[in-house]
Design a protein around this motif. Structure first.
Motif, PDB file in Angstrom:
ATOM      1  N   SER A   3      -5.294   0.547  -3.477  1.00  0.00           N
ATOM      2  CA  SER A   3      -5.087   1.672  -4.395  1.00  0.00           C
ATOM      3  C   SER A   3      -4.826   1.233  -5.833  1.00  0.00           C
ATOM      4  N   ASP A  17       0.809  -1.229   0.000  1.00  0.00           N
ATOM      5  CA  ASP A  17       0.000   0.000   0.000  1.00  0.00           C
ATOM      6  C   ASP A  17       0.839   1.274   0.000  1.00  0.00           C
ATOM      7  N   SER A  55      -7.177   3.882 -10.941  1.00  0.00           N
ATOM      8  CA  SER A  55      -6.500   2.611 -10.694  1.00  0.00           C
ATOM      9  C   SER A  55      -5.224   2.485 -11.532  1.00  0.00           C
ATOM     10  N   GLU A 112      -6.494  10.056  -6.510  1.00  0.00           N
ATOM     11  CA  GLU A 112      -6.519   8.856  -5.678  1.00  0.00           C
ATOM     12  C   GLU A 112      -7.445   7.773  -6.237  1.00  0.00           C
ATOM     13  N   GLN A 133       0.976   4.128  -2.904  1.00  0.00           N
ATOM     14  CA  GLN A 133       0.655   5.520  -2.566  1.00  0.00           C
ATOM     15  C   GLN A 133       1.780   6.457  -3.012  1.00  0.00           C
TER      16      GLN A 133
END
Length: 191
Positions: A98, A35, A52, A49, A39
């Motif tokens: 994410s 993750d 994809s 954000e 990010q």
């Protein structure tokens, strides 16, 4: 050319961001299950954000680990595609949140070792034994560079490691074709 993978693999295992060649464009890559690393790519690209990513795998077996179901149609599309093909599956699994869309769909491409850059990417994923994120090496909204020389100095300065191979290849590369599979077994060509 004697190619080594240890440095890139160590960077990926450490949660770092690398700039590497793929079967299409040079990309910003990280462990697709991490993750914090995903990010960081979002931050580097100044990317929304809710957008994809594409995940790269080296085998159908690996692909099957990161999607909820694996329809036969996907296997046929992959096997018969002569060019790099990204498939958007209805539901991903075991990946960074994410990486996936808000609806839990995930875009995954099986890297086929069709040229030297693709062979490098294929072996990198195989040796890491995890899927990697691949996102074009540009800021969000800017044109994707079609070879290494077109990647901005600013993007290069933000990554932890740059793969030292294939940087002089001036061949113009293109993004993959994208097909979205639906739950009902139908599909739609996105690009």
């Amino acid at each position: 050319m004697n190619i080594a993978y240890a440095d890139a693999i160590n960077e990926l295992k450490s949660g770092h961001i690398i700039l590497c060649p793929t079967d299409t464009l040079w990309g910003l890559s990280c462990d697709a299950t991490n993750d914090a690393a995903v990010q960081r790519i979002i931050d580097i690209k100044k990317r929304p954000e809710n957008k994809s990513f594409i995940v790269l795998v080296h085998s159908l077996d690996m692909m099957g680990l990161y999607i909820h179901s694996f329809p036969n149609l996907a296997v046929d599309l992959i096997e018969f595609s002569e060019k790099p093909l990204t498939i958007v599956f209805p539901r991903g699994a075991k990946l960074s949140g994410s990486v996936m869309n808000n609806d839990q769909s995930v875009a995954i491409r099986l890297v086929k070792p069709i040229n030297d850059e693709a062979k490098y990417c294929y072996e990198l994923i195989r040796k890491l034994n995890k899927p990697i994120v691949s996102s074009s090496a540009n800021y969000s909204g800017e044109p994707s560079p079609s070879n290494f020389s077109q990647i901005s100095k600013e993007i290069k300065s933000e990554v932890d490691y740059i793969v030292p191979y294939f940087q002089n290849n001036e061949t113009i590369k293109q993004a993959s074709r994208i097909i979205k599979l639906n739950e009902d077994g139908t599909f739609k060509v996105i690009r």
